[in-house]
Write a protein that holds these residues in place. Structure first.
Motif, PDB file in Angstrom:
ATOM      1  N   HIS A  80       0.932  -1.230   0.067  1.00  0.00           N
ATOM      2  CA  HIS A  80       0.170  -0.247  -0.101  1.00  0.00           C
ATOM      3  C   HIS A  80       0.800   1.278  -0.064  1.00  0.00           C
ATOM      4  CE1 HIS A  80      -3.644   2.546   0.522  1.00  0.00           C
ATOM      5  NE2 HIS A  80      -3.287   2.987   1.694  1.00  0.00           N
ATOM      6  N   GLY A  96      -8.031 -10.983   3.783  1.00  0.00           N
ATOM      7  CA  GLY A  96      -6.906 -10.216   3.214  1.00  0.00           C
ATOM      8  C   GLY A  96      -5.706 -10.845   2.462  1.00  0.00           C
ATOM      9  N   VAL A 135      -4.294  -4.083  -1.199  1.00  0.00           N
ATOM     10  CA  VAL A 135      -5.022  -3.158  -0.628  1.00  0.00           C
ATOM     11  C   VAL A 135      -6.177  -2.628  -1.588  1.00  0.00           C
ATOM     12  CG1 VAL A 135      -5.289  -0.916   0.482  1.00  0.00           C
ATOM     13  CG2 VAL A 135      -3.576  -2.841   1.297  1.00  0.00           C
ATOM     14  N   SER A 138      -8.383  -5.595  -3.253  1.00  0.00           N
ATOM     15  CA  SER A 138      -9.416  -6.023  -1.870  1.00  0.00           C
ATOM     16  C   SER A 138     -10.494  -4.826  -1.800  1.00  0.00           C
ATOM     17  CB  SER A 138      -8.766  -6.620  -0.807  1.00  0.00           C
ATOM     18  OG  SER A 138      -7.675  -7.292  -0.842  1.00  0.00           O
TER      19      SER A 138
END
Length: 245
Positions: free
Chosen positions: A97, A146, A151, A154
């Motif tokens: 991320h 996860g 990130v 998802s």
């Protein structure tokens, strides 16, 4: 006179999308979109034409609202409103991320989420007027489990869960059902690129000890389009071999 209903599959030139097109062509006329894989799209068309016919692919970037508007207008003018829409097109662009490029983040959001809005805006009104139909949002087990480096991906897939529930409530009285499918790890072009060790590692954490097959996802999608699922709407169905159990 052709009386078969037609279904739109976005991102239908390879992987799960390809399996959806080939499987559904047995029952429906299928229009699919593709963005960067012309030869694979042509292969899907020719494969279905030999066996079933009534399959056509169009190059279209779902994240480009103008392209969607133009193609949607053409399709509706020729074939009327679709019976079903399977929002399958998507990208990952995996990255941690804090290292995610801004351009990639926005491209993931645009391709995986904004495209759904674009297609629904232009095709859903006709479906509502006709009073029947089914929408399927192709989410992912990543929406509930996860994954490092996913990130953005998802986030878009989890957003589909909320979209499914809320849109299902809005359109149920018009005879339209909305559900989402959450595949786990499926045998596609991406998994075939894994090393032997990587493949074994992934397989070892799946309770059924194998990757899913694209047609196994297509069969569930076929069920969600059919009258057999007429009392199912607003649901997110996980198909992952027990990975998220």
């Amino acid at each position: 006179m052709n009386t078969r209903k037609w279904v739109l599959v976005t991102g239908g030139s390879r992987g799960i999308g390809k399996a959806l097109v080939i499987h559904l062509a047995k029952t429906y006329d299928v229009i699919f979109t593709w963005k960067n894989h012309a030869s694979q799209a042509a292969f899907v068309e020719s494969s279905c034409a030999q066996a079933y016919g009534n399959v056509k692919g169009y190059r279209c970037d779902g994240g480009d609202e103008e392209q969607v508007a133009q193609l949607a207008e053409l399709l509706v003018s020729v074939q009327g409103a679709p019976f079903g829409i399977i929002h399958n097109a998507g990208i990952t662009c995996d990255a941690l991320h804090i290292k995610q490029a801004s351009a990639d983040w926005h491209e993931i959001i645009n391709t995986n989420l904004n495209a759904l809005f674009h297609w629904n805006q232009h095709l859903l009104p006709g479906m509502l007027a006709r009073g029947e139909g089914s929408l399927i949002l192709m989410s992912s087990v990543s929406a509930v489990k996860g994954n490092i480096g996913q990130v953005a991906y998802s986030a878009t897939k989890a957003a589909m869960t909320g979209m499914t529930r809320s849109l299902a409530l809005e359109v149920a009285r018009f005879g339209i059902r909305v559900n989402s499918l959450l595949p786990g790890v499926i045998e596609t072009e991406m998994s075939s690129a894994l090393s032997t060790e990587e493949y074994k590692k992934i397989r070892s954490v799946i309770p059924v000890r194998r990757l899913g097959k694209p047609d196994e996802i297509a069969q569930v999608a076929d069920f969600l389009l059919s009258d057999a699922s007429s009392y199912i709407t607003g649901q997110s169905i996980i198909v992952d071999g027990g990975l998220s159990a």
